[in-house]
Design an enzyme around this catalytic site. Structure first.
Site, PDB file in Angstrom:
ATOM      1  N   GLU A 156      35.147  39.294  21.135  1.00 52.18           N
ATOM      2  CA  GLU A 156      33.888  39.758  20.550  1.00 52.18           C
ATOM      3  C   GLU A 156      33.677  38.992  19.238  1.00 52.18           C
ATOM      4  O   GLU A 156      34.570  38.978  18.382  1.00 52.18           O
ATOM      5  CB  GLU A 156      33.938  41.259  20.261  1.00 52.18           C
ATOM      6  CG  GLU A 156      33.866  42.123  21.503  1.00 52.18           C
ATOM      7  CD  GLU A 156      33.932  43.615  21.181  1.00 52.18           C
ATOM      8  OE1 GLU A 156      33.041  44.353  21.606  1.00 52.18           O
ATOM      9  OE2 GLU A 156      34.892  44.042  20.503  1.00 52.18           O
ATOM     10  N   ASN A 171      35.112  48.773  22.162  1.00 54.27           N
ATOM     11  CA  ASN A 171      35.774  50.006  21.745  1.00 54.27           C
ATOM     12  C   ASN A 171      34.805  51.180  21.678  1.00 54.27           C
ATOM     13  O   ASN A 171      35.215  52.328  21.839  1.00 54.27           O
ATOM     14  CB  ASN A 171      36.492  49.814  20.410  1.00 54.27           C
ATOM     15  CG  ASN A 171      37.841  49.151  20.600  1.00 54.27           C
ATOM     16  OD1 ASN A 171      38.407  49.183  21.687  1.00 54.27           O
ATOM     17  ND2 ASN A 171      38.354  48.533  19.551  1.00 54.27           N
ATOM     18  N   SER A 176      39.596  45.923  14.785  1.00 61.37           N
ATOM     19  CA  SER A 176      39.092  46.567  16.000  1.00 61.37           C
ATOM     20  C   SER A 176      37.936  47.494  15.684  1.00 61.37           C
ATOM     21  O   SER A 176      37.285  47.991  16.598  1.00 61.37           O
ATOM     22  CB  SER A 176      40.183  47.424  16.643  1.00 61.37           C
ATOM     23  OG  SER A 176      41.332  46.683  16.870  1.00 61.37           O
ATOM     24  N   HIS A 235      37.203  39.447  17.530  1.00 59.43           N
ATOM     25  CA  HIS A 235      38.037  40.529  18.059  1.00 59.43           C
ATOM     26  C   HIS A 235      38.601  40.162  19.428  1.00 59.43           C
ATOM     27  O   HIS A 235      37.851  40.024  20.402  1.00 59.43           O
ATOM     28  CB  HIS A 235      37.192  41.814  18.144  1.00 59.43           C
ATOM     29  CG  HIS A 235      37.970  43.008  18.572  1.00 59.43           C
ATOM     30  ND1 HIS A 235      37.443  44.022  19.335  1.00 59.43           N
ATOM     31  CD2 HIS A 235      39.268  43.346  18.330  1.00 59.43           C
ATOM     32  CE1 HIS A 235      38.379  44.924  19.553  1.00 59.43           C
ATOM     33  NE2 HIS A 235      39.483  44.545  18.963  1.00 59.43           N
TER      34      HIS A 235
HETATM   35  N1  CAA Z   1      51.340  37.678  28.010  1.00 55.65           N
HETATM   36  C1  CAA Z   1      50.999  36.728  28.908  1.00 55.65           C
HETATM   37  N2  CAA Z   1      50.717  36.997  30.193  1.00 55.65           N
HETATM   38  C2  CAA Z   1      50.827  38.276  30.595  1.00 55.65           C
HETATM   39  C3  CAA Z   1      51.184  39.321  29.701  1.00 55.65           C
HETATM   40  C4  CAA Z   1      51.455  38.977  28.366  1.00 55.65           C
HETATM   41  N3  CAA Z   1      51.793  39.880  27.433  1.00 55.65           N
HETATM   42  N4  CAA Z   1      51.186  40.486  30.393  1.00 55.65           N
HETATM   43  C5  CAA Z   1      50.840  40.174  31.652  1.00 55.65           C
HETATM   44  N5  CAA Z   1      50.610  38.849  31.763  1.00 55.65           N
HETATM   45  C6  CAA Z   1      50.149  38.118  32.945  1.00 55.65           C
HETATM   46  C7  CAA Z   1      51.260  37.941  33.935  1.00 55.65           C
HETATM   47  O1  CAA Z   1      51.963  36.728  33.686  1.00 55.65           O
HETATM   48  C8  CAA Z   1      50.512  37.894  35.256  1.00 55.65           C
HETATM   49  O2  CAA Z   1      49.935  36.621  35.479  1.00 55.65           O
HETATM   50  P1  CAA Z   1      49.923  35.984  36.975  1.00 55.65           P
HETATM   51  O3  CAA Z   1      49.488  37.062  37.899  1.00 55.65           O
HETATM   52  O4  CAA Z   1      48.947  34.854  36.852  1.00 55.65           O
HETATM   53  O5  CAA Z   1      51.312  35.527  37.194  1.00 55.65           O
HETATM   54  C9  CAA Z   1      49.346  38.855  35.033  1.00 55.65           C
HETATM   55  O6  CAA Z   1      49.165  38.913  33.610  1.00 55.65           O
HETATM   56  C10 CAA Z   1      49.623  40.211  35.585  1.00 55.65           C
HETATM   57  O7  CAA Z   1      50.807  40.699  34.958  1.00 55.65           O
HETATM   58  P2  CAA Z   1      51.889  41.638  35.655  1.00 55.65           P
HETATM   59  O8  CAA Z   1      51.945  41.340  37.137  1.00 55.65           O
HETATM   60  O9  CAA Z   1      53.156  41.547  34.886  1.00 55.65           O
HETATM   61  O10 CAA Z   1      51.385  43.094  35.381  1.00 55.65           O
HETATM   62  P3  CAA Z   1      50.038  43.776  35.777  1.00 55.65           P
HETATM   63  O11 CAA Z   1      49.438  43.214  37.016  1.00 55.65           O
HETATM   64  O12 CAA Z   1      50.393  45.210  35.712  1.00 55.65           O
HETATM   65  O13 CAA Z   1      49.058  43.403  34.568  1.00 55.65           O
HETATM   66  C11 CAA Z   1      48.034  43.697  32.449  1.00 55.65           C
HETATM   67  C12 CAA Z   1      49.345  43.734  33.246  1.00 55.65           C
HETATM   68  C13 CAA Z   1      47.575  42.252  32.334  1.00 55.65           C
HETATM   69  C14 CAA Z   1      48.361  44.258  31.072  1.00 55.65           C
HETATM   70  C15 CAA Z   1      46.951  44.546  33.200  1.00 55.65           C
HETATM   71  O14 CAA Z   1      47.483  45.806  33.517  1.00 55.65           O
HETATM   72  C16 CAA Z   1      45.687  44.732  32.402  1.00 55.65           C
HETATM   73  O15 CAA Z   1      44.849  43.855  32.322  1.00 55.65           O
HETATM   74  N6  CAA Z   1      45.522  45.937  31.809  1.00 55.65           N
HETATM   75  C17 CAA Z   1      44.345  46.284  31.007  1.00 55.65           C
HETATM   76  C18 CAA Z   1      44.506  45.742  29.623  1.00 55.65           C
HETATM   77  C19 CAA Z   1      43.320  46.066  28.753  1.00 55.65           C
HETATM   78  O16 CAA Z   1      42.417  46.810  29.089  1.00 55.65           O
HETATM   79  N7  CAA Z   1      43.349  45.503  27.554  1.00 55.65           N
HETATM   80  C20 CAA Z   1      42.355  45.778  26.532  1.00 55.65           C
HETATM   81  C21 CAA Z   1      42.918  46.756  25.572  1.00 55.65           C
HETATM   82  S1  CAA Z   1      41.766  47.194  24.321  1.00 55.65           S
HETATM   83  C22 CAA Z   1      42.069  46.122  23.081  1.00 55.65           C
HETATM   84  O17 CAA Z   1      42.951  45.321  23.102  1.00 55.65           O
HETATM   85  C23 CAA Z   1      41.127  46.171  21.928  1.00 55.65           C
HETATM   86  C24 CAA Z   1      41.386  47.102  20.838  1.00 55.65           C
HETATM   87  O18 CAA Z   1      40.795  46.877  19.796  1.00 55.65           O
HETATM   88  C25 CAA Z   1      42.213  48.299  20.937  1.00 55.65           C
END
Ligand code: CAA
Length: 286
Positions: free
Chosen positions: A154, A192, A121, A142
């Protein structure tokens, strides 16, 4: 060049299991390596649970899930990745561990043209590339959490990375159904570099008592239409990972906005790592 059909994934934590899942769903033969039996079992369970969830949500049939599982194999021995054309390491965000894994893979891979990608990351890809004997075939790839959901990858070429490696990595991202952007080999890359100062600012707001976690998160969810607020997002990423990323960015730029706040360090020391430990800025059950 032929598309990649035999992929290796090292590490089956949050990121590695997600990468292995999307690759198996993309039709690749995927071999996953982990260091310990417990970690491997936990990773296998996470991956299977995610595929089952996909079935429940109607995203794949039971037959497709079983086909995915048949394309996945697991090992404790990096030597079992010898025949892979492309390996993605997704081990803990620790420079020494990542360097060691890439050096071992470099020795193990039979095909001198095989590519080594790191899901770091924040660490400079060049440092990892020059630690191997194949710096032209080392690249950053990434992914974002949760991997099955987030569309972005990325692609981060180091100064030594060949154009061929970049193209093959972009092609693999497309095979996995992801959208690639090219990012610079600077700590934090593109996403990031923007995201981490925002997340750390939210921690500082809690630390100073300026605002409560619920209010901060609701503010960003309801005011800016973010799918989750910064503190829930930190809990999702894992506070230990967030701290490691911030430290690496601070080391590179010496900018105070990247310095991990004391509260983050204390929470990590206490084992309050977010969702994976059941407690972070919020608590989680199940
Ligand atoms: N695996 C597979 N599918 C998943 C999942 C998982 N772990 N978590 C959620 N989903 C899917 C669900 O199946 C659902 O799909 P459908 O609507 O098509 O049925 C959809 O995502 C939405 O899920 P939920 O209804 O359960 O929950 P939500 O609407 O609260 O969404 C979330 C959850 C997808 C995590 C959403 O809140 C989100 O996108 N959050 C932001 C995440 C983000 O910013 N990630 C980047 C982090 S930074 C990083 O990773 C880089 C680093 O280097 C630190």
């Amino acid at each position: 060049m032929d598309p990649v059909t035999r992929l290796g994934v090292v590490g089956c934590g949050l990121m590695g299991s997600g990468i292995a899942e999307v690759a198996a769903r993309g039709g690749l033969d995927v071999r996953v390596a982990e260091a310990t039996p417990d970690a491997l079992e936990a990773g296998r369970r996470r991956l299977t649970a995610s595929l089952d969830r996909g079935v429940r949500r109607g995203k794949l049939s039971e037959e497709q899930r079983d086909e995915c599982l048949a394309r996945l194999s697991f090992t404790y021995d990096l030597g079992d990745l010898a025949d892979r054309q492309f390996v993605i390491e997704a081990v803990a965000e620790n420079r020494d561990i990542k360097t060691g894994v890439l050096q071992s893979l470099d020795k193990v891979l039979e095909d001198p043209a095989a590519i080594l990608a790191t899901n770091t990351s924040s660490f400079p890809v060049i440092d990892l590339a020059v630690a191997t004997e194949r710096p032209a075939q080392v690249i950053g790839m990434h992914f974002f959490n949760p991997v099955p959901v987030q569309q972005l990858v990325e692609v981060i070429p180091a100064l030594t990375t060949s154009q061929d490696t970049v193209q093959r990595t972009r092609d693999l991202a497309a095979q996995l159904g992801k959208q690639a952007i090219q990012a610079p080999d600077r700590s934090g890359f593109v996403v990031n570099a923007l995201l981490v100062p925002y997340l750390l600012s939210a921690v500082r707001m809690v630390e100073s008592g300026a605002a409560r976690p619920d209010d901060i998160d609701q503010g960003m969810e309801l005011g800016c239409a973010h799918p989750m607020g910064p503190l829930h997002l930190l809990d999702l990423i894992g506070l230990d990972t967030a701290q490691a990323v911030a430290e690496s960015m601070y080391e590179e730029f010496k900018e105070p906005l990247y310095a991990p706040p004391a509260l983050l360090r204390r929470m990590v020391a206490a084992g309050h790592l977010g969702r994976k430990s059941g407690r972070g800025f919020f608590t989680y059950t199940g």
